[in-house]
Scaffold this motif. Structure first.
Motif, PDB file in Angstrom:
ATOM      1  N   ASP A  13       0.835  -1.213   0.000  1.00 60.25           N
ATOM      2  CA  ASP A  13       0.000   0.000   0.000  1.00 60.25           C
ATOM      3  C   ASP A  13       0.861   1.251   0.000  1.00 60.25           C
ATOM      4  OD1 ASP A  13      -2.363  -1.442   0.016  1.00 60.25           O
ATOM      5  OD2 ASP A  13      -2.899  -0.947   2.091  1.00 60.25           O
ATOM      6  N   ASP A  14       1.865   1.282   0.866  1.00 61.99           N
ATOM      7  CA  ASP A  14       2.741   2.451   0.971  1.00 61.99           C
ATOM      8  C   ASP A  14       3.497   2.692  -0.333  1.00 61.99           C
ATOM      9  OD1 ASP A  14       1.880   2.781   3.580  1.00 61.99           O
ATOM     10  OD2 ASP A  14       3.687   1.928   4.475  1.00 61.99           O
ATOM     11  N   ALA A  15       3.989   1.617  -0.946  1.00 59.38           N
ATOM     12  CA  ALA A  15       4.731   1.750  -2.199  1.00 59.38           C
ATOM     13  C   ALA A  15       3.831   2.284  -3.303  1.00 59.38           C
ATOM     14  CB  ALA A  15       5.323   0.404  -2.604  1.00 59.38           C
ATOM     15  N   ALA A  16       2.605   1.793  -3.368  1.00 55.94           N
ATOM     16  CA  ALA A  16       1.660   2.267  -4.385  1.00 55.94           C
ATOM     17  C   ALA A  16       1.358   3.745  -4.179  1.00 55.94           C
ATOM     18  CB  ALA A  16       0.371   1.443  -4.337  1.00 55.94           C
ATOM     19  N   GLU A  17       1.121   4.146  -2.930  1.00 55.79           N
ATOM     20  CA  GLU A  17       0.821   5.545  -2.647  1.00 55.79           C
ATOM     21  C   GLU A  17       1.993   6.454  -2.982  1.00 55.79           C
ATOM     22  OE1 GLU A  17      -0.596   5.485   1.397  1.00 55.79           O
ATOM     23  OE2 GLU A  17      -2.668   5.225   0.720  1.00 55.79           O
ATOM     24  N   GLU A  18       3.221   5.989  -2.743  1.00 54.67           N
ATOM     25  CA  GLU A  18       4.403   6.789  -3.087  1.00 54.67           C
ATOM     26  C   GLU A  18       4.503   7.015  -4.591  1.00 54.67           C
ATOM     27  OE1 GLU A  18       7.885   4.969  -1.423  1.00 54.67           O
ATOM     28  OE2 GLU A  18       7.213   5.309   0.634  1.00 54.67           O
ATOM     29  N   GLN A  19       3.947   6.096  -5.373  1.00 52.75           N
ATOM     30  CA  GLN A  19       3.953   6.215  -6.826  1.00 52.75           C
ATOM     31  C   GLN A  19       2.709   6.918  -7.346  1.00 52.75           C
ATOM     32  OE1 GLN A  19       4.400   2.205  -8.266  1.00 52.75           O
ATOM     33  NE2 GLN A  19       6.438   1.971  -7.393  1.00 52.75           N
ATOM     34  N   GLY A  20       1.878   7.406  -6.429  1.00 52.77           N
ATOM     35  CA  GLY A  20       0.659   8.112  -6.813  1.00 52.77           C
ATOM     36  C   GLY A  20      -0.466   7.197  -7.250  1.00 52.77           C
ATOM     37  N   LYS A  21      -0.381   5.923  -6.907  1.00 54.80           N
ATOM     38  CA  LYS A  21      -1.410   4.952  -7.280  1.00 54.80           C
ATOM     39  C   LYS A  21      -2.305   4.654  -6.084  1.00 54.80           C
ATOM     40  CE  LYS A  21       1.702   2.693 -10.540  1.00 54.80           C
ATOM     41  NZ  LYS A  21       2.414   1.442 -10.848  1.00 54.80           N
ATOM     42  N   GLU A  22      -3.426   4.009  -6.372  1.00 57.30           N
ATOM     43  CA  GLU A  22      -4.325   3.569  -5.312  1.00 57.30           C
ATOM     44  C   GLU A  22      -3.688   2.390  -4.574  1.00 57.30           C
ATOM     45  OE1 GLU A  22      -7.475   4.561  -4.216  1.00 57.30           O
ATOM     46  OE2 GLU A  22      -6.985   6.356  -5.381  1.00 57.30           O
ATOM     47  N   PRO A  23      -3.765   2.372  -3.253  1.00 52.99           N
ATOM     48  CA  PRO A  23      -3.226   1.220  -2.512  1.00 52.99           C
ATOM     49  C   PRO A  23      -4.054  -0.027  -2.804  1.00 52.99           C
ATOM     50  CG  PRO A  23      -4.346   2.726  -1.026  1.00 52.99           C
ATOM     51  CD  PRO A  23      -4.326   3.383  -2.369  1.00 52.99           C
ATOM     52  N   PRO A  24      -3.404  -1.144  -3.135  1.00 52.73           N
ATOM     53  CA  PRO A  24      -4.155  -2.347  -3.515  1.00 52.73           C
ATOM     54  C   PRO A  24      -4.932  -3.007  -2.371  1.00 52.73           C
ATOM     55  CG  PRO A  24      -1.802  -2.819  -3.458  1.00 52.73           C
ATOM     56  CD  PRO A  24      -1.958  -1.339  -3.259  1.00 52.73           C
ATOM     57  N   PHE A  25      -4.455  -2.865  -1.154  1.00 53.82           N
ATOM     58  CA  PHE A  25      -5.096  -3.556  -0.032  1.00 53.82           C
ATOM     59  C   PHE A  25      -5.871  -2.633   0.900  1.00 53.82           C
ATOM     60  CE2 PHE A  25      -1.355  -6.059  -1.259  1.00 53.82           C
ATOM     61  CZ  PHE A  25      -1.983  -7.239  -1.604  1.00 53.82           C
ATOM     62  N   ARG A  26      -5.517  -1.348   0.936  1.00 48.66           N
ATOM     63  CA  ARG A  26      -6.180  -0.367   1.809  1.00 48.66           C
ATOM     64  C   ARG A  26      -6.202  -0.820   3.273  1.00 48.66           C
ATOM     65  NH1 ARG A  26      -8.396   3.701  -0.487  1.00 48.66           N
ATOM     66  NH2 ARG A  26      -8.793   3.768  -2.697  1.00 48.66           N
ATOM     67  N   VAL A  27      -5.060  -1.321   3.725  1.00 49.78           N
ATOM     68  CA  VAL A  27      -4.974  -1.871   5.076  1.00 49.78           C
ATOM     69  C   VAL A  27      -5.301  -0.820   6.128  1.00 49.78           C
ATOM     70  CG1 VAL A  27      -3.431  -2.958   6.756  1.00 49.78           C
ATOM     71  CG2 VAL A  27      -3.310  -3.618   4.357  1.00 49.78           C
ATOM     72  N   ARG A  28      -4.741   0.381   5.999  1.00 50.56           N
ATOM     73  CA  ARG A  28      -4.974   1.418   7.017  1.00 50.56           C
ATOM     74  C   ARG A  28      -6.387   1.983   6.977  1.00 50.56           C
ATOM     75  NH1 ARG A  28       0.462   2.372   5.619  1.00 50.56           N
ATOM     76  NH2 ARG A  28       1.831   2.199   7.419  1.00 50.56           N
ATOM     77  N   ASP A  29      -7.081   1.775   5.869  1.00 52.58           N
ATOM     78  CA  ASP A  29      -8.424   2.333   5.710  1.00 52.58           C
ATOM     79  C   ASP A  29      -9.535   1.330   5.986  1.00 52.58           C
ATOM     80  OD1 ASP A  29      -7.198   4.694   4.847  1.00 52.58           O
ATOM     81  OD2 ASP A  29      -7.219   4.045   2.754  1.00 52.58           O
ATOM     82  N   THR A  30      -9.179   0.102   6.315  1.00 55.65           N
ATOM     83  CA  THR A  30     -10.174  -0.959   6.466  1.00 55.65           C
ATOM     84  C   THR A  30     -10.149  -1.499   7.892  1.00 55.65           C
ATOM     85  OG1 THR A  30      -9.766  -1.539   4.156  1.00 55.65           O
ATOM     86  CG2 THR A  30     -10.977  -3.129   5.481  1.00 55.65           C
ATOM     87  N   GLY A  31     -11.240  -1.301   8.576  1.00 55.36           N
ATOM     88  CA  GLY A  31     -11.338  -1.737   9.964  1.00 55.36           C
ATOM     89  C   GLY A  31     -11.123  -3.231  10.154  1.00 55.36           C
ATOM     90  N   ALA A  32     -11.531  -4.030   9.183  1.00 61.50           N
ATOM     91  CA  ALA A  32     -11.372  -5.480   9.303  1.00 61.50           C
ATOM     92  C   ALA A  32      -9.902  -5.874   9.376  1.00 61.50           C
ATOM     93  CB  ALA A  32     -12.053  -6.188   8.122  1.00 61.50           C
ATOM     94  N   TRP A  33      -9.034  -5.173   8.645  1.00 59.17           N
ATOM     95  CA  TRP A  33      -7.595  -5.450   8.727  1.00 59.17           C
ATOM     96  C   TRP A  33      -7.098  -5.169  10.139  1.00 59.17           C
ATOM     97  CZ3 TRP A  33      -4.210  -7.719   5.502  1.00 59.17           C
ATOM     98  CH2 TRP A  33      -4.509  -7.799   4.147  1.00 59.17           C
ATOM     99  N   MET A  34      -7.501  -4.046  10.693  1.00 61.71           N
ATOM    100  CA  MET A  34      -7.039  -3.667  12.037  1.00 61.71           C
ATOM    101  C   MET A  34      -7.542  -4.644  13.090  1.00 61.71           C
ATOM    102  SD  MET A  34      -7.232   0.444  11.984  1.00 61.71           S
ATOM    103  CE  MET A  34      -6.365   1.388  10.739  1.00 61.71           C
TER     104      MET A  34
END
Length: 70
Positions: A13-34
């Protein structure tokens, strides 16, 4: 280990965001991951395992939990 897989998803996710892309997993944005991570951490602590906490933000990056209940 499942816990390390979450760390890998965060890195992707972090690597995608650094490249200006959408994060593939959205770990920080998804309560289920947390919730999943919290469950894994609770189980590892219960088993007195040593592990580094997953960094949801810079304040806990690399903080180590040694599993000692003291």
């Amino acid at each position: 280990m499942m816990y390390e897989a979450v760390r890998g998803a965060l890195a992707a996710d972090d690597a995608a965001e650094e490249q200006g892309k959408e994060p593939p997993f959205r770990v920080r944005d998804t309560g289920a991951w947390m919730t999943h991570v919290a469950d894994l951490e609770a189980e590892m602590a219960k088993r007195s395992m040593t592990f580094k906490l997953i960094a949801w933000d810079a304040a806990i990056d690399g903080l180590q939990l040694d599993g000692d209940p003291e």
